[in-house]
Enzyme design. Structure first.
Site, mmCIF file in Angstrom:
data_model
loop_
_atom_site.group_PDB
_atom_site.id
_atom_site.type_symbol
_atom_site.label_atom_id
_atom_site.label_comp_id
_atom_site.label_asym_id
_atom_site.label_seq_id
_atom_site.Cartn_x
_atom_site.Cartn_y
_atom_site.Cartn_z
ATOM 1 C CG HIS A 120 44.454 32.481 19.629
ATOM 2 N ND1 HIS A 120 44.004 33.421 18.733
ATOM 3 C CD2 HIS A 120 43.432 31.607 19.802
ATOM 4 C CE1 HIS A 120 42.756 33.143 18.397
ATOM 5 N NE2 HIS A 120 42.386 32.036 19.026
ATOM 6 C CB ALA A 155 47.598 18.885 -4.879
ATOM 7 C CE LYS A 161 53.375 14.667 13.992
ATOM 8 N NZ LYS A 161 53.415 13.199 14.244
ATOM 9 N NE ARG A 175 49.495 8.889 6.845
ATOM 10 C CZ ARG A 175 48.752 7.787 6.876
ATOM 11 N NH1 ARG A 175 49.110 6.727 6.190
ATOM 12 N NH2 ARG A 175 47.648 7.761 7.605
#
Length: 225
Positions: A120, A155, A161, A175
């Protein structure tokens, strides 16, 4: 970063979008087929209009138009999202693009992709995609992170990150694997599997340790004699 700040002239935008689909989708056979049968084409053009309304302080009308687009195409793009040129959504069902998402030029995404938030939080809470990014089927890119230019997301990956330029990301969580793929192509059959690689390395290490233990046993047996 080539995200739009204003709508392009309508006819040139339509022409460019059609040319993009011909370039990216080998199944496209004619202009008429694209105009009538490609939900990604419809969703992007309707977003151009809803984004213009959103920028001109007509948020309710913009959201209403985006909901009509969602109903017709199965693709949900918030009118606040900034989308660059030559953006193509292949098939498109289940695609969700959040309000503060920013998408560069020549980006290709497949069905089931989410460019979403992680909670939020206020302000910028959705991803920024650089130019020439490809995102594979069902991938989730979450939070106010940047996916660098020429990067590919495999996929089903979940990316939370930042991704550097020219990278390929696979897995849950995503990764980075430093494997370049041809421009604009994401060959899922050739993507590396980091978990399988780690398992293979672990098995190799276990075999080494077993061999060392066996050597020490034999040496101990010789000494005891």
């Amino acid at each position: 970063m080539g995200a739009t700040s204003a709508p392009y002239p309508m006819f040139s935008t339509i022409r460019e979008q059609i040319d993009t689909i011909f370039r990216e989708d080998p199944a496209a056979r004619s202009v008429l087929e694209i105009v009538l049968c490609y939900p990604g084409f419809h969703a992007v053009l309707m977003h151009r209009v809803s984004h213009w309304l959103y920028r001109h302080n007509l948020p309710v009308l913009a959201r209403f138009l985006s909901q009509i687009s969602r109903f017709l195409t199965g693709i949900e793009i918030h009118p606040g999202a900034k989308i660059g040129r030559r953006f193509f959504i292949d098939h498109g069902m289940g695609v969700v693009i959040g309000e503060t998402a920013e998408i560069g030029d020549d980006v290709l995404i497949y069905q089931g992709v989410t460019l979403g938030g992680t909670g939020h939080e206020k302000g910028k809470r959705h991803p920024t995609l650089g130019n020439n990014v490809v995102i594979g089927t069902g991938a989730k890119v979450l939070g106010s992170i940047r996916v660098g230019n020429n990067s590919k997301i495999g996929a089903g990956s979940v990316v939370v990150k930042p991704v550097p330029d020219n990278s390929t990301v696979v897995g849950i969580p995503g990764r980075i694997v430093h494997q370049r793929t041809p421009e604009g192509v994401l060959d899922h059959g050739l993507l590396p599997d980091p978990e399988a690689q780690e398992m293979a390395e672990l098995q190799y290490r276990v075999a080494q340790l077993e061999a060392e233990v066996e050597r020490l046993r034999r040496l101990h047996g010789q000494v005891s004699l």
